[in-house]
Design a protein around this motif. Sequence first.
Motif, PDB file in Angstrom:
ATOM      1  N   ARG A  53       0.763  -1.298   0.152  1.00 36.75           N
ATOM      2  CA  ARG A  53       0.047  -0.006  -0.129  1.00 36.75           C
ATOM      3  C   ARG A  53       0.736   1.330  -0.016  1.00 36.75           C
ATOM      4  N   THR A  54       2.034   1.063  -0.128  1.00 38.53           N
ATOM      5  CA  THR A  54       3.016   2.483  -0.104  1.00 38.53           C
ATOM      6  C   THR A  54       2.730   3.119  -1.396  1.00 38.53           C
ATOM      7  N   PRO A  55       2.568   4.289  -1.397  1.00 42.83           N
ATOM      8  CA  PRO A  55       2.169   5.152  -2.499  1.00 42.83           C
ATOM      9  C   PRO A  55       3.468   5.207  -3.471  1.00 42.83           C
ATOM     10  N   ARG A  56       3.174   5.179  -4.552  1.00 44.17           N
ATOM     11  CA  ARG A  56       4.480   5.623  -5.661  1.00 44.17           C
ATOM     12  C   ARG A  56       5.058   7.103  -5.332  1.00 44.17           C
ATOM     13  N   LEU A  57       6.291   6.906  -5.600  1.00 44.54           N
ATOM     14  CA  LEU A  57       7.200   8.507  -5.181  1.00 44.54           C
ATOM     15  C   LEU A  57       6.384   9.606  -5.782  1.00 44.54           C
ATOM     16  N   TYR A  58       5.801   9.815  -7.019  1.00 47.73           N
ATOM     17  CA  TYR A  58       5.292  10.733  -7.527  1.00 47.73           C
ATOM     18  C   TYR A  58       3.880  10.945  -7.144  1.00 47.73           C
ATOM     19  N   ALA A  59       3.436   9.973  -6.603  1.00 51.35           N
ATOM     20  CA  ALA A  59       1.831  10.159  -5.858  1.00 51.35           C
ATOM     21  C   ALA A  59       2.056  10.291  -4.279  1.00 51.35           C
ATOM     22  N   SER A  60       3.121  10.453  -3.986  1.00 49.31           N
ATOM     23  CA  SER A  60       3.232  10.429  -2.500  1.00 49.31           C
ATOM     24  C   SER A  60       3.428  12.257  -2.372  1.00 49.31           C
ATOM     25  N   SER A  61       3.253  12.567  -0.960  1.00 49.91           N
ATOM     26  CA  SER A  61       3.472  14.171  -0.686  1.00 49.91           C
ATOM     27  C   SER A  61       4.814  14.324  -0.453  1.00 49.91           C
ATOM     28  N   VAL A  62       5.873  13.529  -0.653  1.00 55.20           N
ATOM     29  CA  VAL A  62       7.355  13.732  -0.654  1.00 55.20           C
ATOM     30  C   VAL A  62       7.784  14.739  -1.588  1.00 55.20           C
ATOM     31  N   ARG A  63       8.550  15.696  -1.211  1.00 52.86           N
ATOM     32  CA  ARG A  63       9.129  16.752  -2.006  1.00 52.86           C
ATOM     33  C   ARG A  63      10.730  16.865  -1.763  1.00 52.86           C
ATOM     34  N   TYR A  64      11.536  17.358  -2.668  1.00 57.13           N
ATOM     35  CA  TYR A  64      12.821  17.622  -2.583  1.00 57.13           C
ATOM     36  C   TYR A  64      13.136  18.551  -1.579  1.00 57.13           C
ATOM     37  N   GLN A  65      14.153  18.321  -0.795  1.00 51.43           N
ATOM     38  CA  GLN A  65      14.712  19.539   0.041  1.00 51.43           C
ATOM     39  C   GLN A  65      16.181  19.057   0.254  1.00 51.43           C
ATOM     40  N   ARG A  66      16.827  20.036   0.000  1.00 50.00           N
ATOM     41  CA  ARG A  66      18.365  19.624   0.318  1.00 50.00           C
ATOM     42  C   ARG A  66      18.758  19.843   1.761  1.00 50.00           C
ATOM     43  N   GLU A  67      19.490  18.643   1.916  1.00 47.12           N
ATOM     44  CA  GLU A  67      19.921  18.666   3.440  1.00 47.12           C
ATOM     45  C   GLU A  67      20.778  20.035   3.981  1.00 47.12           C
ATOM     46  N   ARG A  68      20.763  20.362   5.157  1.00 49.78           N
ATOM     47  CA  ARG A  68      21.454  21.555   5.706  1.00 49.78           C
ATOM     48  C   ARG A  68      22.764  21.025   5.770  1.00 49.78           C
ATOM     49  N   GLY A  69      23.647  22.127   4.987  1.00 51.21           N
ATOM     50  CA  GLY A  69      25.124  22.026   5.222  1.00 51.21           C
ATOM     51  C   GLY A  69      25.671  22.164   6.639  1.00 51.21           C
ATOM     52  N   GLY A  70      26.712  21.512   6.659  1.00 48.55           N
ATOM     53  CA  GLY A  70      27.598  21.256   7.868  1.00 48.55           C
ATOM     54  C   GLY A  70      27.204  20.146   8.804  1.00 48.55           C
ATOM     55  N   ARG A  71      26.150  19.489   8.221  1.00 51.75           N
ATOM     56  CA  ARG A  71      25.802  18.132   9.132  1.00 51.75           C
ATOM     57  C   ARG A  71      25.972  17.044   8.169  1.00 51.75           C
ATOM     58  N   PRO A  72      26.357  15.873   8.715  1.00 50.31           N
ATOM     59  CA  PRO A  72      26.324  14.520   8.179  1.00 50.31           C
ATOM     60  C   PRO A  72      25.172  14.256   7.276  1.00 50.31           C
ATOM     61  N   GLU A  73      25.316  13.655   6.066  1.00 51.32           N
ATOM     62  CA  GLU A  73      24.307  13.273   5.189  1.00 51.32           C
ATOM     63  C   GLU A  73      23.190  12.304   5.947  1.00 51.32           C
ATOM     64  N   GLU A  74      22.019  12.347   5.944  1.00 54.81           N
ATOM     65  CA  GLU A  74      21.229  11.215   6.393  1.00 54.81           C
ATOM     66  C   GLU A  74      20.653  10.817   5.152  1.00 54.81           C
ATOM     67  N   TRP A  75      20.608   9.514   5.003  1.00 52.43           N
ATOM     68  CA  TRP A  75      20.113   9.009   3.934  1.00 52.43           C
ATOM     69  C   TRP A  75      18.708   8.109   4.422  1.00 52.43           C
ATOM     70  N   GLN A  76      17.560   8.461   3.620  1.00 53.51           N
ATOM     71  CA  GLN A  76      16.226   8.004   4.279  1.00 53.51           C
ATOM     72  C   GLN A  76      15.685   6.835   3.409  1.00 53.51           C
ATOM     73  N   SER A  77      15.251   5.859   3.725  1.00 53.69           N
ATOM     74  CA  SER A  77      14.494   4.781   3.280  1.00 53.69           C
ATOM     75  C   SER A  77      13.079   5.412   3.235  1.00 53.69           C
ATOM     76  N   ILE A  78      12.218   4.687   2.418  1.00 56.90           N
ATOM     77  CA  ILE A  78      10.850   5.112   2.053  1.00 56.90           C
ATOM     78  C   ILE A  78      10.219   5.503   3.160  1.00 56.90           C
ATOM     79  N   PRO A  79      10.107   4.677   4.216  1.00 59.42           N
ATOM     80  CA  PRO A  79       9.307   4.913   5.322  1.00 59.42           C
ATOM     81  C   PRO A  79       9.621   6.294   6.049  1.00 59.42           C
TER      82      PRO A  79
END
Length: 117
Positions: free
Chosen positions: A36-62
């Motif tokens: 039942r997971t929505p497809r990426l483009y049908a989800s409400s998730v939007r692009y946002q650049r991570e804040r500089g100076g912090r380690p990268e946080e990679w997110q799985s779908i959930p």
Amino acid sequence: MIRARLLLPLHTRGDVQAAVDGLTTYNRRYLATHKRTPRLYASSVRYQRERGGRPEEWQSIPYALASGVADCEDLAAWRAAEIPGARAVVLRSSTGYHVVVRRADGTTEDPSRRLGM
């Protein structure tokens, strides 16, 4: 549920690619068991650049769904997981790296641009 945080020294494009491949593999497994997971483009998730100076946080779908925002590797790994034969690929950019989706036929897609970059 176990929540894991991986600390990876990503020195080369090959290192980044290996990590992106791992995230895509996890996302494929997630989609296979969470129908039942929505497809990426049908989800409400939007692009946002991570804040500089912090380690990268990679997110799985959930986690991307929970936060509502994600950056290029998160979005590309999700989108590639949805498409049979696709791969999230790491490209050099003026700011370091950028991750897009390469389909089996060689065409590319940039989920970050489509979702607000």
